[in-house]
Design a protein around this motif. Structure first.
Motif, PDB file in Angstrom:
ATOM      1  N   THR A 169     -15.595 -79.532 -22.504  1.00  0.00           N
ATOM      2  CA  THR A 169     -15.436 -80.606 -21.539  1.00  0.00           C
ATOM      3  C   THR A 169     -14.517 -81.911 -22.341  1.00  0.00           C
ATOM      4  OG1 THR A 169     -17.513 -81.499 -22.705  1.00  0.00           O
ATOM      5  CG2 THR A 169     -17.967 -80.086 -20.754  1.00  0.00           C
ATOM      6  N   TRP A 170     -14.153 -82.714 -21.397  1.00  0.00           N
ATOM      7  CA  TRP A 170     -13.259 -83.676 -21.672  1.00  0.00           C
ATOM      8  C   TRP A 170     -13.601 -84.531 -22.966  1.00  0.00           C
ATOM      9  CZ3 TRP A 170     -14.232 -88.835 -21.873  1.00  0.00           C
ATOM     10  CH2 TRP A 170     -15.249 -89.280 -21.347  1.00  0.00           C
ATOM     11  N   VAL A 219     -10.993 -80.700 -18.370  1.00  0.00           N
ATOM     12  CA  VAL A 219     -11.626 -79.648 -18.902  1.00  0.00           C
ATOM     13  C   VAL A 219     -10.537 -78.777 -19.498  1.00  0.00           C
ATOM     14  CG1 VAL A 219     -13.075 -77.491 -18.697  1.00  0.00           C
ATOM     15  CG2 VAL A 219     -13.736 -79.726 -17.450  1.00  0.00           C
ATOM     16  N   ILE A 273     -15.657 -77.526 -14.818  1.00  0.00           N
ATOM     17  CA  ILE A 273     -16.193 -76.437 -15.837  1.00  0.00           C
ATOM     18  C   ILE A 273     -16.535 -74.944 -15.033  1.00  0.00           C
ATOM     19  CG2 ILE A 273     -17.744 -75.868 -17.539  1.00  0.00           C
ATOM     20  CD1 ILE A 273     -18.642 -78.851 -17.924  1.00  0.00           C
TER      21      ILE A 273
END
Length: 121
Positions: free
Chosen positions: A51-52, A32, A101
């Motif tokens: 987010t990734w 993240v 997160i």
């Protein structure tokens, strides 16, 4: 992971800037990535995170609708497009990498050196 933030500068109110966060060592494709900002005497403030996969983004209420965070995992970069800037956006902006997160800066593991954004009225 080593992060490097860039793109800060001086801009008039209403203008735009684009910040970039690059991984100078390693990769953050599974992390993240968040942007925080800080002014003298105040705690680091959450701005946005992604987010990734890039499928979810989160913003502070103060920047929602004006800032956009995006990422390019192939290039190991995350960008923060800042539009309609206000004097109160003036701060040092930091990018950070973590595994969850969260809006809490203490939960991020890696930090860039910060880039100064100054918005004049």
């Amino acid at each position: 992971v080593q992060l490097q933030a860039s793109g800060g500068g001086l801009v008039r109110a209403g203008g735009s800037l684009r910040l970039s966060c690059a991984a100078s060592r390693g990769t953050f494709s599974k992390n993240v990535i968040a942007w925080f900002r800080q002014t003298p005497g105040k705690e680091r403030e959450f701005v946005a995170c992604i987010t990734w996969s890039g499928s979810s983004t989160y913003y502070a209420d103060s920047v929602k609708g004006r800032f956009t965070i995006s990422r390019d995992n192939a290039r190991n970069t995350v960008a923060l497009q800042m539009n309609t800037l206000k004097p109160e956006d003036t701060a040092v902006y930091y990018c950070a990498a973590g595994v969850v997160i969260t809006t809490h800066h203490r939960q991020y593991d890696y930090w860039g050196q910060g880039t100064l954004v100054t918005v004049s009225s």
